[in-house]
Design an enzyme around this catalytic site. Structure first.
Site: not given
Length: 593
Positions: A22-24, A26
């Site tokens: 995951h990113c910030a 998504r």
């Protein structure tokens, strides 16, 4: 079922997942097979703000600020603990598919490398920016002196508080080195160790030894010391990000080469050893200085534009950012901001950047108002989460990917907000003083006190926000056809259920649906239609002779089959539900109720 269970089911279950990160904002899935995912089903899950199918069996689900919890909840599910591990063939196929990115694959890979080098540390950066904002607020209120001026000695207690944000930004090169090395397939701790060499106190102390001397390189005076007859440039690498990025870019291919030439039973010892043996001196003597000079060159170019005309600069930055962020082009600018703060003691980019952010959030607020008024539950949920992430965290991705990039009418309204805010901050900065900040912060409501000329900054971002919001509310973000069909659909759904739901149909699906309806003989020829079997649209027509099969294929239908007299199946792929809804709205908006 819970949100985590719904998401897991929607992506094909645990056995269909090769990897999950995951990113910030998504969840990022690498799947064995992404063709079976029902986009409409994913976007209807509670808490999901949108979904982004990508090439190479990759799939991203936008969760906003809840992404960390969603990631943890999915991994904690019992099904994930007992899931089948992908076979070597599946892993290789996924790796090959991951490289299918279009004609300019290296460009996509480069910007993904930049993004993945920063995204994992966004939380730490955001937390540190709030500490900075607190210090700025205390200085503005006169509680303490100028916290950003090293000549001002703060009380010992406030000195400690001022260290809280420095723990992130001073050691930022080590964090970037770890993430970037991991992204390129090298041991991230080796990348960390290589970058740590030039940040050791002993390394900096070499510049104060009797052997140190000063020379001019590229127009700048630098400190050198000869190491066995080879000049070593001594810099402060605190907060630098270009050097670790360059280092990782070389470490990755080197690591792969060493793994090819060293037998497997010796790789554990000799791959990291030889990589460090090569990269440690190479980074200290060559890569590090090149990275510093590269960053200074980029920062100098932007500084020259700003010096020539702060007004032009203040207009260009907000207007450029809406196109830079979706492409990942904003990450190099973030690095320049950090460099400006280190070298100049302040940054002049973040003020105009804040104008763009608030114009973006204003457009989202307009969409939220319309969805609330129109009882569009799904869009209201998406816009609420995106607006919260923006105003409180300064993160624009949920707004962009969840809303703005899906409806082409939003961007012109948002750009007008950017222009209005840019003109205000540019003209005001010319007449008074330019808006700057002493530290890297995320431009949100909470970080407004971190900017100088705070009144001008606040006026400019409020103007950008209100302009975009009002324009979206007045002129809507949908086409007249989409608006009318959504209102009709919302009314039908409200009569059928206590919790209305409208399938979001983007401009692409809407336009193609219009072509499909025409090829089927027009609205009057269609009796009924519905999505079936996840990938097809079943259409019943009055007169099959009016159906133009070739026109349907030219309009993007993957296959056309007359299942029975007057009943046609259109093979539409995973977007079948969106196309069916677009066609239904088209027919409903033209035919009498």
């Amino acid at each position: 079922m819970s949100t985590a269970q719904d998401i897991l089911k929607a992506v094909g279950g645990p056995d269909n997942i090769v990897s999950l990160t995951h990113c910030a904002t998504r969840l990022r899935f690498q799947l064995v097979d992404a063709s079976a995912i029902n986009q409409t089903e994913v976007e209807s899950i509670k808490g999901v703000m949108g979904a982004v199918p990508q090439a190479g069996e990759r799939y991203q689900i936008i969760m906003g600020g809840a992404v960390q919890n969603a990631y943890n909840d999915i991994n904690a599910l019992p099904e994930m603990q007992t899931r089948r591990e992908p076979t070597d063939a599946e892993l290789k196929a996924a790796a090959r598919a991951g490289g299918v990115r279009g004609r300019f694959a290296w460009v996509d890979s480069f910007f993904e490398f930049l993004s993945d080098s920063f995204r994992p540390i966004l939380g730490a950066l955001l937390g540190a920016s709030l500490f900075i904002t607190f210090m700025s607020l205390m200085s503005t209120l006169g509680v303490i002196g100028n916290w950003a001026d090293p000549r001002v000695e703060l009380p010992v207690g406030w000195q400690f508080v001022n260290l809280l944000w420095q723990s992130v930004f001073i050691f930022l090169p080590l964090m970037v080195a770890y993430n970037a090395s991991k992204k390129v397939g090298a041991d991230p701790w080796v990348g960390f160790a290589v970058m740590a060499l030039v940040m050791l106190p002993g390394f900096s102390a070499l510049g104060t030894s009797d052997a140190a001397y000063t020379a001019t390189i590229a127009g700048s005076d630098v400190t050198l010391v000869d190491i066995f007859g080879v000049p070593l440039t001594i810099f402060s690498y605190n907060s630098q990000v270009f050097p670790p990025l360059l280092m990782a870019g070389i470490l990755g291919p080197l690591y792969k080469l060493l793994k090819k030439i060293i037998p497997e039973n010796l790789q554990l010892i000799f791959v990291p050893f030889l990589a460090m043996l090569i990269m440690l001196p190479l980074t200290a003597f060559l890569i590090g200085p090149i990275g510093v000079f590269l960053g200074a060159w980029v920062a100098g170019g932007l500084g020259a534009i700003n010096a020539f005309s702060p007004l032009i600069f203040a207009i260009i930055i907000p207007l450029a950012y809406p196109f830079m962020v979706p492409l990942g082009l904003h990450w190099p600018l973030n690095a320049v901001m950090l460099l400006n703060i280190q070298q100049l003691g302040y940054d002049f980019i973040q003020g105009p950047m804040g104008v763009w952010n608030f114009a973006c959030f204003g457009a989202t607020a307009g969409v939220l108002y319309i969805s609330w008024r129109g009882k569009d539950v799904q869009m209201r949920q998406t816009a609420t989460g995106a607006l919260a992430a923006g105003l409180l965290g300064g993160i624009s991705e949920p707004s962009l990917y969840g809303i703005h990039l899906r409806f082409k009418r939003i961007y012109p309204r948002m750009l007008i907000g950017c222009l209005v805010g840019g003109l205000i901050i540019g003209i005001g900065g010319t007449l008074t003083s330019q808006v700057t900040t002493n530290a890297f912060v995320f431009t949100s409501l909470l970080t407004i006190p971190a900017f100088s000329n705070i009144g001008l900054y606040a006026i400019s971002v409020v103007a950008a926000f209100v302009t975009s919001m009002v324009l979206v509310i007045i002129f809507d973000y949908r086409t007249p056809e989409q608006k009318a069909a959504a209102q009709r659909s919302s009314a039908d759904d409200e009569a059928a259920t206590a919790e209305p739901r409208v399938i979001v149909v983007g401009d692409v699906e809407s336009n193609q649906s219009k072509q499909w309806v025409a090829a089927l003989g027009g609205e009057a020829n269609i009796v009924a239609l519905e999505p079936v079997a996840e990938t097809r649209v079943r259409v019943e027509v009055n007169d099959s002779s009016a159906v133009d099969v070739e026109a349907l294929r030219r309009a993007g239908v993957q296959g056309v089959v007359e299942a029975s007299p007057g009943v046609w199946h259109l093979i539409a792929g995973l977007e079948a539900a969106q196309y069916a809804e677009g066609m239904r709205r088209r027919v409903a908006s033209v035919q009498p109720a």
